[in-house]
Scaffold this motif. Sequence first.
Motif, mmCIF file in Angstrom:
data_model
loop_
_atom_site.group_PDB
_atom_site.id
_atom_site.type_symbol
_atom_site.label_atom_id
_atom_site.label_comp_id
_atom_site.label_asym_id
_atom_site.label_seq_id
_atom_site.Cartn_x
_atom_site.Cartn_y
_atom_site.Cartn_z
ATOM 1 N N LEU A 53 -28.789 -15.235 21.638
ATOM 2 C CA LEU A 53 -28.750 -16.768 22.264
ATOM 3 C C LEU A 53 -27.883 -17.579 21.276
ATOM 4 O O LEU A 53 -27.668 -18.685 21.500
ATOM 5 N N GLY A 54 -27.915 -17.044 19.857
ATOM 6 C CA GLY A 54 -27.367 -18.359 19.161
ATOM 7 C C GLY A 54 -28.546 -19.182 18.618
ATOM 8 O O GLY A 54 -29.755 -18.741 18.717
ATOM 9 N N SER A 55 -28.192 -20.230 18.048
ATOM 10 C CA SER A 55 -29.168 -21.048 17.133
ATOM 11 C C SER A 55 -28.839 -22.384 17.708
ATOM 12 O O SER A 55 -27.749 -22.717 17.569
ATOM 13 N N SER A 56 -29.817 -23.091 18.061
ATOM 14 C CA SER A 56 -29.594 -24.509 18.471
ATOM 15 C C SER A 56 -31.084 -25.425 18.100
ATOM 16 O O SER A 56 -31.842 -24.524 17.940
ATOM 17 N N LEU A 75 -29.646 -29.664 8.144
ATOM 18 C CA LEU A 75 -30.254 -28.905 8.972
ATOM 19 C C LEU A 75 -30.148 -27.499 8.554
ATOM 20 O O LEU A 75 -29.263 -27.207 8.095
ATOM 21 N N TYR A 76 -31.203 -26.862 8.766
ATOM 22 C CA TYR A 76 -31.303 -25.334 8.260
ATOM 23 C C TYR A 76 -31.700 -24.407 9.138
ATOM 24 O O TYR A 76 -32.647 -24.568 9.975
ATOM 25 N N TRP A 77 -31.049 -23.237 9.281
ATOM 26 C CA TRP A 77 -31.704 -22.031 9.933
ATOM 27 C C TRP A 77 -32.100 -20.808 9.076
ATOM 28 O O TRP A 77 -30.950 -20.579 8.011
ATOM 29 N N PHE A 78 -33.051 -20.334 9.192
ATOM 30 C CA PHE A 78 -33.626 -19.048 8.320
ATOM 31 C C PHE A 78 -33.719 -17.947 8.878
ATOM 32 O O PHE A 78 -34.055 -17.819 10.081
ATOM 33 N N ASP A 79 -33.054 -16.744 8.541
ATOM 34 C CA ASP A 79 -33.127 -15.529 9.079
ATOM 35 C C ASP A 79 -34.543 -14.949 9.148
ATOM 36 O O ASP A 79 -35.377 -15.598 8.603
ATOM 37 N N ALA A 85 -29.794 -18.833 6.542
ATOM 38 C CA ALA A 85 -28.672 -18.237 7.102
ATOM 39 C C ALA A 85 -27.620 -19.111 7.631
ATOM 40 O O ALA A 85 -26.333 -18.578 7.759
ATOM 41 N N HIS A 86 -27.812 -20.330 7.794
ATOM 42 C CA HIS A 86 -26.875 -21.254 8.067
ATOM 43 C C HIS A 86 -27.310 -22.631 7.921
ATOM 44 O O HIS A 86 -28.363 -22.886 7.853
ATOM 45 N N GLY A 87 -26.616 -23.517 7.307
ATOM 46 C CA GLY A 87 -26.929 -24.886 7.307
ATOM 47 C C GLY A 87 -25.829 -25.926 7.613
ATOM 48 O O GLY A 87 -24.560 -25.744 7.657
ATOM 49 N N VAL A 88 -25.963 -26.935 8.032
ATOM 50 C CA VAL A 88 -25.074 -27.867 8.499
ATOM 51 C C VAL A 88 -25.678 -29.613 8.166
ATOM 52 O O VAL A 88 -26.706 -29.959 8.152
ATOM 53 N N HIS A 106 -25.918 -27.243 17.320
ATOM 54 C CA HIS A 106 -25.718 -25.940 17.484
ATOM 55 C C HIS A 106 -25.366 -25.223 16.290
ATOM 56 O O HIS A 106 -24.484 -25.632 15.624
ATOM 57 N N GLY A 107 -25.919 -23.910 15.959
ATOM 58 C CA GLY A 107 -25.733 -23.349 14.851
ATOM 59 C C GLY A 107 -24.667 -22.548 15.132
ATOM 60 O O GLY A 107 -23.925 -22.278 16.022
ATOM 61 N N VAL A 108 -25.050 -21.108 14.391
ATOM 62 C CA VAL A 108 -24.222 -19.790 14.817
ATOM 63 C C VAL A 108 -24.409 -19.132 16.119
ATOM 64 O O VAL A 108 -25.751 -19.142 16.715
#
Length: 125
Positions: A53-56, A75-79, A85-88, A106-108
């Motif tokens: 799905l990806g991340s949002s 904004l942070y996404w953690f695995d 795992a990703h940040g904006v 939307h992230g990755v």
Amino acid sequence: MRSSERIRTGLAGMALLSAVSVAGCGGQGDKSSDDAESDEPVKVTRCAVGKDLGSSMDIQATNEFADPTAYLIQLYWFDAQGRQAHGVKMTTDGIAPGKTITFTVHGVPGDTEGWTCDVKVLGTQ
């Protein structure tokens, strides 16, 4: 004298521990409407992650100041292991006093199963 120093050091440690626990990661999946009632100016209202799905995430930003305000946020996404795992870093549009804006970031793309979302307000403009 040493006893009072230990007490002060202990109190400082407890304050630091409390601050760290309050700044924890967001939860997996959609946030409940109870989370949307937070008094923070910027909050995650939906964290969409999953297999292929990806991340949002949906974000709400509320201006509680007397003048139009824009928020600088990270904004942070953690695995699934809890590692970032990703940040904006981004800035919201100017928000009129007493108003709220909602937007999606939307992230990755790809497999983000088990990931979580979080947001930190870096400042206002």
